[in-house]
Write an enzyme that holds these catalytic residues in place. Structure first.
Site, PDB file in Angstrom:
ATOM      1  N   CYS A   1      -0.574 -26.096 137.697  1.00  0.00           N
ATOM      2  CA  CYS A   1       0.474 -25.415 137.119  1.00  0.00           C
ATOM      3  C   CYS A   1       0.297 -24.018 136.996  1.00  0.00           C
ATOM      4  O   CYS A   1      -0.610 -23.344 137.079  1.00  0.00           O
ATOM      5  CB  CYS A   1       0.588 -25.981 135.610  1.00  0.00           C
ATOM      6  SG  CYS A   1       1.196 -27.560 135.519  1.00  0.00           S
TER       7      CYS A   1
ATOM      8  N   ASN B   1       2.904 -21.961 139.970  1.00  0.00           N
ATOM      9  CA  ASN B   1       2.454 -22.937 140.495  1.00  0.00           C
ATOM     10  C   ASN B   1       2.104 -23.202 141.952  1.00  0.00           C
ATOM     11  O   ASN B   1       2.748 -22.603 142.792  1.00  0.00           O
ATOM     12  CB  ASN B   1       3.448 -24.469 139.874  1.00  0.00           C
ATOM     13  CG  ASN B   1       4.846 -24.309 140.403  1.00  0.00           C
ATOM     14  OD1 ASN B   1       5.474 -23.174 140.743  1.00  0.00           O
ATOM     15  ND2 ASN B   1       5.508 -25.407 140.700  1.00  0.00           N
TER      16      ASN B   1
ATOM     17  N   GLU C   1       0.896 -21.957 134.405  1.00  0.00           N
ATOM     18  CA  GLU C   1       0.000 -21.549 133.335  1.00  0.00           C
ATOM     19  C   GLU C   1      -1.762 -21.575 133.795  1.00  0.00           C
ATOM     20  O   GLU C   1      -2.297 -20.674 133.166  1.00  0.00           O
ATOM     21  CB  GLU C   1      -0.073 -22.585 131.966  1.00  0.00           C
ATOM     22  CG  GLU C   1       1.261 -22.663 131.489  1.00  0.00           C
ATOM     23  CD  GLU C   1       2.303 -23.592 132.331  1.00  0.00           C
ATOM     24  OE1 GLU C   1       2.139 -23.783 133.339  1.00  0.00           O
ATOM     25  OE2 GLU C   1       3.389 -24.134 131.420  1.00  0.00           O
TER      26      GLU C   1
END
Ligand code: THU
Length: 136
Positions: A54, A43, A56
């Site tokens: 984030c 992040n 991801e």
């Protein structure tokens, strides 16, 4: 080394470089693609809070930048009592490149704590098949 161990190691290494001075909550994520390649992200927060990204999202960007388009499985690593499951927006980001049965592993510092299919975390998802069917 097994696939989960490789994912965990990559997520842990990325998490060590997380930029989270505002929340203090470091997260790492690692994706395995069908080719066997692994892409990680952490992040990256911002003084303008909503601009933060984030872990991801970073892992997905690394995957796409390398020319890959499919997520076979993803592992998210964060600390704390509660499971660090992906936020709603990241579930949708993963959906773009993963099928309903792709595994999402939720890990803490000691290893994987729970595993879900994408369909479990994002049921009845709106996905690229629907959008592309309507593209001009
Ligand atoms: N965060 C992630 O990077 N991934 C998740 O799955 C959960 C939340 C980040 C966003 C923010 O920088 C911090 O964790 C606190 O929400």
């Amino acid at each position: 080394m097994g696939e989960i161990e490789r994912l965990f190691g990559a997520a842990a290494a990325a998490r060590a470089n997380a930029y989270a001075p505002y929340s203090g909550f470091s997260v790492g994520a690692a994706i395995r693609t069908p080719s066997g390649a692994i892409f990680a992200g952490a992040n990256v927060e911002n003084a303008a809070y909503p601009v933060g990204a984030c872990a991801e999202a970073g892992a997905i960007s690394a995957m796409v930048a390398a020319g890959e388009r499919r997520i076979a499985e993803i592992l998210i690593l964060g600390e704390g009592e509660a499971l660090v499951t992906p936020c709603g927006a990241c579930r949708q980001r993963v959906r773009e490149f993963a099928s309903d049965d792709a595994m999402i592993h939720v890990a803490g510092p000691n290893g994987v704590r729970a595993s879900f299919t994408l369909a479990e975390l994002l049921p009845q998802a709106f996905g690229p098949g629907i959008a592309k069917a309507h593209a001009p």
